[in-house]
Every structure is written in C-alpha cells, then in structure tokens.
Design a protein around this motif. Sequence first.
Motif, PDB file in Angstrom:
ATOM      1  N   MET A 135      -3.989 -10.440   1.858  1.00  0.00           N
ATOM      2  CA  MET A 135      -4.280  -9.285   1.021  1.00  0.00           C
ATOM      3  C   MET A 135      -3.208  -8.215   1.177  1.00  0.00           C
ATOM      4  N   GLU A 136      -2.666  -8.062   2.383  1.00  0.00           N
ATOM      5  CA  GLU A 136      -1.558  -7.126   2.582  1.00  0.00           C
ATOM      6  C   GLU A 136      -0.348  -7.556   1.762  1.00  0.00           C
ATOM      7  N   LEU A 137      -0.100  -8.857   1.688  1.00  0.00           N
ATOM      8  CA  LEU A 137       0.993  -9.372   0.868  1.00  0.00           C
ATOM      9  C   LEU A 137       0.770  -9.062  -0.608  1.00  0.00           C
ATOM     10  N   VAL A 138      -0.465  -9.244  -1.074  1.00  0.00           N
ATOM     11  CA  VAL A 138      -0.777  -8.951  -2.474  1.00  0.00           C
ATOM     12  C   VAL A 138      -0.556  -7.476  -2.777  1.00  0.00           C
ATOM     13  N   VAL A 139      -0.988  -6.597  -1.864  1.00  0.00           N
ATOM     14  CA  VAL A 139      -0.823  -5.164  -2.070  1.00  0.00           C
ATOM     15  C   VAL A 139       0.653  -4.791  -2.109  1.00  0.00           C
ATOM     16  N   PHE A 140       1.447  -5.352  -1.195  1.00  0.00           N
ATOM     17  CA  PHE A 140       2.873  -5.042  -1.165  1.00  0.00           C
ATOM     18  C   PHE A 140       3.582  -5.560  -2.410  1.00  0.00           C
ATOM     19  N   HIS A 141       3.176  -6.733  -2.875  1.00  0.00           N
ATOM     20  CA  HIS A 141       3.897  -7.359  -3.986  1.00  0.00           C
ATOM     21  C   HIS A 141       3.526  -6.754  -5.342  1.00  0.00           C
ATOM     22  N   LEU A 142       2.262  -6.448  -5.536  1.00  0.00           N
ATOM     23  CA  LEU A 142       1.799  -5.986  -6.842  1.00  0.00           C
ATOM     24  C   LEU A 142       1.530  -4.486  -6.901  1.00  0.00           C
ATOM     25  N   GLY A 143       1.202  -3.894  -5.773  1.00  0.00           N
ATOM     26  CA  GLY A 143       0.811  -2.488  -5.801  1.00  0.00           C
ATOM     27  C   GLY A 143       1.848  -1.521  -5.294  1.00  0.00           C
ATOM     28  N   HIS A 144       2.935  -2.038  -4.648  1.00  0.00           N
ATOM     29  CA  HIS A 144       3.936  -1.161  -4.047  1.00  0.00           C
ATOM     30  C   HIS A 144       5.324  -1.465  -4.615  1.00  0.00           C
ATOM     31  N   HIS A 145       6.113  -0.415  -4.810  1.00  0.00           N
ATOM     32  CA  HIS A 145       7.556  -0.507  -4.954  1.00  0.00           C
ATOM     33  C   HIS A 145       8.004  -1.602  -5.922  1.00  0.00           C
ATOM     34  N   PRO A 146       7.709  -1.493  -7.200  1.00  0.00           N
ATOM     35  CA  PRO A 146       8.114  -2.528  -8.149  1.00  0.00           C
ATOM     36  C   PRO A 146       9.577  -2.441  -8.576  1.00  0.00           C
ATOM     37  N   GLY A 147      10.299  -1.412  -8.134  1.00  0.00           N
ATOM     38  CA  GLY A 147      11.667  -1.205  -8.602  1.00  0.00           C
ATOM     39  C   GLY A 147      12.688  -2.035  -7.846  1.00  0.00           C
ATOM     40  N   THR A 148      13.955  -1.624  -7.974  1.00  0.00           N
ATOM     41  CA  THR A 148      15.067  -2.334  -7.330  1.00  0.00           C
ATOM     42  C   THR A 148      15.818  -1.441  -6.357  1.00  0.00           C
ATOM     43  N   ASP A 149      15.245  -0.304  -6.000  1.00  0.00           N
ATOM     44  CA  ASP A 149      15.938   0.601  -5.093  1.00  0.00           C
ATOM     45  C   ASP A 149      15.826   0.104  -3.658  1.00  0.00           C
ATOM     46  N   LEU A 150      16.351   0.897  -2.712  1.00  0.00           N
ATOM     47  CA  LEU A 150      16.372   0.499  -1.306  1.00  0.00           C
ATOM     48  C   LEU A 150      14.963   0.381  -0.736  1.00  0.00           C
ATOM     49  N   GLU A 151      14.079   1.267  -1.162  1.00  0.00           N
ATOM     50  CA  GLU A 151      12.692   1.207  -0.697  1.00  0.00           C
ATOM     51  C   GLU A 151      12.037  -0.114  -1.082  1.00  0.00           C
ATOM     52  N   SER A 152      12.218  -0.537  -2.310  1.00  0.00           N
ATOM     53  CA  SER A 152      11.647  -1.805  -2.764  1.00  0.00           C
ATOM     54  C   SER A 152      12.277  -2.981  -2.037  1.00  0.00           C
ATOM     55  N   PHE A 153      13.554  -2.864  -1.711  1.00  0.00           N
ATOM     56  CA  PHE A 153      14.260  -3.972  -1.067  1.00  0.00           C
ATOM     57  C   PHE A 153      13.745  -4.229   0.345  1.00  0.00           C
ATOM     58  N   VAL A 154      13.564  -3.178   1.140  1.00  0.00           N
ATOM     59  CA  VAL A 154      13.093  -3.369   2.511  1.00  0.00           C
ATOM     60  C   VAL A 154      11.655  -3.890   2.522  1.00  0.00           C
ATOM     61  N   HIS A 155      10.866  -3.491   1.531  1.00  0.00           N
ATOM     62  CA  HIS A 155       9.506  -4.008   1.453  1.00  0.00           C
ATOM     63  C   HIS A 155       9.475  -5.443   0.918  1.00  0.00           C
ATOM     64  N   MET A 156      10.496  -5.825   0.151  1.00  0.00           N
ATOM     65  CA  MET A 156      10.607  -7.216  -0.266  1.00  0.00           C
ATOM     66  C   MET A 156      10.858  -8.120   0.940  1.00  0.00           C
ATOM     67  N   LEU A 157      11.679  -7.645   1.879  1.00  0.00           N
ATOM     68  CA  LEU A 157      11.905  -8.410   3.098  1.00  0.00           C
ATOM     69  C   LEU A 157      10.626  -8.502   3.929  1.00  0.00           C
ATOM     70  N   MET A 158       9.816  -7.444   3.916  1.00  0.00           N
ATOM     71  CA  MET A 158       8.518  -7.501   4.601  1.00  0.00           C
ATOM     72  C   MET A 158       7.611  -8.525   3.942  1.00  0.00           C
ATOM     73  N   GLN A 159       7.701  -8.657   2.636  1.00  0.00           N
ATOM     74  CA  GLN A 159       6.896  -9.662   1.949  1.00  0.00           C
ATOM     75  C   GLN A 159       7.287 -11.077   2.379  1.00  0.00           C
ATOM     76  N   LEU A 160       8.567 -11.320   2.626  1.00  0.00           N
ATOM     77  CA  LEU A 160       9.001 -12.625   3.135  1.00  0.00           C
ATOM     78  C   LEU A 160       8.368 -12.919   4.488  1.00  0.00           C
ATOM     79  N   ILE A 161       8.297 -11.904   5.324  1.00  0.00           N
ATOM     80  CA  ILE A 161       7.662 -12.081   6.637  1.00  0.00           C
ATOM     81  C   ILE A 161       6.185 -12.408   6.470  1.00  0.00           C
TER      82      ILE A 161
END
Length: 341
Positions: A135-161
């Motif tokens: 559920m944390e993965l779903v929230v990060f992927h769909l509910g957080h940081h949909p852009g392409t900036d640095l904030e979205s990028f570091v959270h994309m790496l968290m999604q991989l984890i």
Amino acid sequence: MGWFLPSHMDQGLIFGLLGIWHMYNTLQHFITTPKEFRARTWFLAKGLPTVLRSMELWVLMFIVVVFVCKQLSHAGQDIATGIILAEHLQRFQHVTFAAFFLIYVVVGLVTEHFPTILPLPQGTVHATFALGFLMELVVFHLGHHPGTDLESFVHMLMQLILVCLVTFMFLEILWPRSILIAVARCMVLLMKGTWFFQIGLLINVPYHIPLGCSIGENDDYPLCATKQAEMRAKSLQVLIFGWQAVAIVLGTFISYACMLHYSHYISSKPTILIPGVTTPRFKDQQVYFVVPEVGDKEDHDSGESDGGDLDADGIPINTDSSTTMSRRLSSRNHVLSPDIV
C-alpha cells in the motif's frame, strides 16, 4: 515525520535499525540451527519476561500510533468543514498504509500471546506485513510526485526499493526456509532505511543540496535552475543509491563471516561425553560438558574427590552416573556446550 530528527531522517533511522535487527537474527538463526531455519517478520528479544519478549512489536506499535496521530493532527479541521484540503491529502494517504502496519502488529501480538484465540495459517502475518509495504508503494506511485523533477526522481528510487521488498516478502511465504530470500529481504529493508535517510539529508542539510539547485522558503525539495543541473543532481542520486547498495551487500558478507567464525570459536572448546546421563530437556540425547584444558589447576589438590579414585580427566571411577554428573557440575562449574543448546 520529524519527531526527533528532521523529516525523513527519523524514518530512515527506524527502518535502518529494523533492517539491522532482522539481519542479525536471520543470520544467527541460520548459523546456529540451519536445519530448523524459517523466515520470520519479527524476532523475540531473549532474556526478557514473556510479555516483553515481543518487544519489537510493542515498539513498532508505539511508532505507528504516534505516526498516525501526527498525520491526523489536522483531521478535526477537515471534518468540521467537510472538505479535505489539498495539503492534507498526503497525510490521509500516509495513514492508509500505516493502518496495515497497525493491523500487522496487533495480529502478531495476538497470535504470539493468545494463539488459541486467532489460529492462522502459516504465512498470514507475513502477508499482512507485506500488504503494508504494498500500500505504501501504491501511495508513492499514484498519490505522490507525478512529475519529473528531483523530488519525483528520489521517490521513484524509493519505489524500486518497495517493489523489491514486497516481492521478497511474498517469496518468503512460498519458500520460508530459503536463507537467500530471507537475507535479501533484510538487505532491502535496510536499504529502505538508508535511502529515507538520504532523502532527509537532501531536503534538510544545505551541504547535501546538489550544485545548481536550491530550496526556497516555501519549497519542500530542491529545485534546479537549469535542465543540466537537474540531470546532474539526478545522476548524483543514482550514484549514492548504488554506493548504499554496495555497502549493504559488503556489510552482509562481513557480518556473516564474523558471526560464523565466532560461532565456530565457541563450539571448538574441548568437550567430553559422560555416558548414561540424561535429563528431561535432553532425554535420549548425548550430553556434553565443557571441561578445562589439561594443566589448569583444579580441585584435585583440595581433597574434594569424596574419597574416590580419579581417572586422567579427574572423573571418579566406578560411581553412579547421576552422582558423577552432580560432582562434576559442582566442583568444576561446567556449562553446556553450544552444540546442544
């Protein structure tokens, strides 16, 4: 969260310590009893009273409850107006996946202390814990940081984890005796903590802000002035991500080697077998006792042999086995070998 450390750094510390705790207990369990190894989502704290032996779950419950209360600090205002403000949406999303962790803790405590009340199939607690990260993965992927900036990028790496963590946890349910899957899950959990800590450094410590980027008064994450500066900042995050992964893998091998050699050192102490001695705990098993090396000063000169003849090892000859065991334990202060504990 920002309880006692800046935002994200305290979460990193919590998950990092949890990953280290799981890694230590997993390796220790495999080294001492490899044939009985089975993956677990939490571990007993030995040496504590029965209620406190599940200390890991109690601590996790406290952390989750505090986290939920902090996230819902503005809930009264939203309920009164009947509208959830945009800046409060993420808080309710955080509470959603935290609810899974709270359910996991409660179920784990009930099954541990009251197993007859809630008998569950093997792997149920494991799956509940995994659902929280899913559920944390779903929230990060769909509910957080949909852009392409640095904030979205570091959270994309968290999604991989999180993807790796959820995958390994469900694989543990299918193959609970696989040490490789269990160790991999512990490594990813530790990686989750270190990467959370890195995000905290990025948004709270000016020294860790990449060149060409800055944080404004109303910004939560660094913003880069040019596209080139943004690409450089992202490349740095990938580099740090890789360094953390290398450090965790190397540390796992070193930890395993140290624990393995220490276990062999303990088990290599000289032992003797007293035949015919059985106890309720070790019934029908051979019992070993550690004895001092030859040449150490013993009770031979103190005249405490009760008048019997002693063999080369100082054991009375032609005596009852139970008497022999009692005399040996009282006079030499022997301890059970780790091979049978």
